[in-house]
Design an enzyme around this catalytic site. Sequence first.
Site, PDB file in Angstrom:
ATOM      1  N   GLU A 159       4.858   0.346  12.529  1.00 31.53           N
ATOM      2  CA  GLU A 159       3.570  -0.365  11.982  1.00 31.53           C
ATOM      3  C   GLU A 159       3.421  -1.905  12.139  1.00 31.53           C
ATOM      4  O   GLU A 159       2.500  -2.493  12.316  1.00 31.53           O
ATOM      5  CB  GLU A 159       3.440  -0.068  10.518  1.00 31.53           C
ATOM      6  CG  GLU A 159       4.386  -0.666   9.570  1.00 31.53           C
ATOM      7  CD  GLU A 159       4.432  -0.264   8.264  1.00 31.53           C
ATOM      8  OE1 GLU A 159       4.085  -1.086   7.471  1.00 31.53           O
ATOM      9  OE2 GLU A 159       4.502   1.050   8.099  1.00 31.53           O
ATOM     10  N   LYS A 197       0.871  -1.129   0.023  1.00 28.02           N
ATOM     11  CA  LYS A 197       0.164  -0.021   0.036  1.00 28.02           C
ATOM     12  C   LYS A 197       0.679   1.172   0.058  1.00 28.02           C
ATOM     13  O   LYS A 197       0.656   2.153  -0.671  1.00 28.02           O
ATOM     14  CB  LYS A 197      -0.871  -0.017   1.053  1.00 28.02           C
ATOM     15  CG  LYS A 197      -1.875   1.346   1.580  1.00 28.02           C
ATOM     16  CD  LYS A 197      -1.429   2.238   2.237  1.00 28.02           C
ATOM     17  CE  LYS A 197      -1.097   1.812   3.660  1.00 28.02           C
ATOM     18  NZ  LYS A 197      -0.920   2.985   4.577  1.00 28.02           N
ATOM     19  N   ARG A 252      -3.117   2.609  19.300  1.00 29.51           N
ATOM     20  CA  ARG A 252      -3.046   1.048  19.455  1.00 29.51           C
ATOM     21  C   ARG A 252      -2.627   0.760  20.531  1.00 29.51           C
ATOM     22  O   ARG A 252      -2.672  -0.394  20.843  1.00 29.51           O
ATOM     23  CB  ARG A 252      -1.942   0.981  18.187  1.00 29.51           C
ATOM     24  CG  ARG A 252      -2.779   0.988  16.758  1.00 29.51           C
ATOM     25  CD  ARG A 252      -1.661   0.763  15.813  1.00 29.51           C
ATOM     26  NE  ARG A 252      -2.251   0.714  14.290  1.00 29.51           N
ATOM     27  CZ  ARG A 252      -1.948   0.534  13.223  1.00 29.51           C
ATOM     28  NH1 ARG A 252      -0.516   0.859  13.094  1.00 29.51           N
ATOM     29  NH2 ARG A 252      -2.463   0.534  12.063  1.00 29.51           N
TER      30      ARG A 252
END
Length: 457
Positions: free
Chosen positions: A336, A23, A367
């Site tokens: 990530e 992506k 997160r």
Amino acid sequence: MPTWNAPSVNTPIAGALALPGSKSLTNRFLILAAQGSHEVTIQQPLEARDTQLMQAALGALGASFDFDDKTQSLRIVPINKQAVPKELTIEGGLAGTVIRFLTPLALQYCEKLTVLGDPAARKRPIRPLLNSLAQLGYDFEVFEEPVPDEAGPVPLFEVRKSTPLNAEDTSPNRVDVEAKASSQFLSALLLSAAGWPQGLEICAKRPIISGTHVDMTLDSLTQAGITLQVEETAESVTYRVAPGRPQLDQMTVEADLSNAGPFIAAIWACGGKLAIPNWPAQTTQAGDYWRELFSILGGKVSTATEDHGQGAVFTAPEGLRTNEEYLEFDLQAHGELTPTLAAMAALRQGKTKITGIGHLRGHETDRLAAIVNEVKRLGGEAEAGEDFLLFHAPVTTPAQVHAYHDHRMATFGAIIGLVLPGVQVDDIDATTKTMPTFKDLWAQLVAPALPESNLSE
């Protein structure tokens, strides 16, 4: 939305699994190709929500796209400046690469920009980028009031010209940017910097978080023929980008190595051997760090060859989860990967600490808080500090894992479910943000027989 029953397995996994395109690379290639002077073809681009939103936003600027399903290639016709209205609205969903990357570019063509997004996007940081644009003569308004999830696309912010740039000024424009909350603020300015009449000089104060993503942006600019210089000091990094149009030729998108993480974690958790074709020998993707992490966690990684390139083979004996050794990882440059590594940490007998990840509080969700909540929901023990996670005891009790609209929290639940029967995920479709084929690939992973690998170690 229907809950998803996470499949569990009690035998080692073996086989090969091909992954979709990156992506991060796809959206960088799209934005550079759209600024060019000629048509460009991208091979193996990712077709997912984030990349579709990017295409739609660039389409609002007059670019056009034609995807050939047979060849898995995308033809891009660049931006048509005459087609851009003075007042423009684009939608970015929950995609930082769209919301942030498109804002500086769009303002080179319109006088007022309104950016819409998912309700959850109002929690994602944007002011550091807008503060930089204010230095170029723009005013902005940010809409931060919470709205219900069912509200649909909502305004996130508006930006308009206040002090037009002096077209006769031959000195470079200069901006300062703060990139400690997200490297995307810096990448956003870099990706459109060559489009300003005099180019752009960008001074980024340290620390610069997720530096691998900045490296990816710089590499993409270099591939596009953009002239830039980088000057580093102890306090900052200055990027000087010369004016000019990107000149991309045919580009091929690498497999998404960050999205390889859940499948690599599955091998670690269950034991076995997994070959991932098309793993590049050299790359700027943060996910390449999985090879080192997997080795630290007790697995073996080897390079293999195939008919059309190179692949990576991940091998793990059963029983790695029972290791009681204390492990600590600094993921400041690879943040990530945290939710996937956190799932592995939540399955380990030994304590695990992940540091350098405070910026993840501003991702698709907070997160750090989400991971702690879900570990506790599953009967484990974990705590979050300002920039770290510490896992004290493994999960023990199946429960419904909350995804928080976050694709990486959805795969967190899938990993736990492999070894803890009865786990459910409340929104597995959050994975369509970057990997719409996740459910099919996961079902293939846990099938009695994966396709055999044709990689030769």
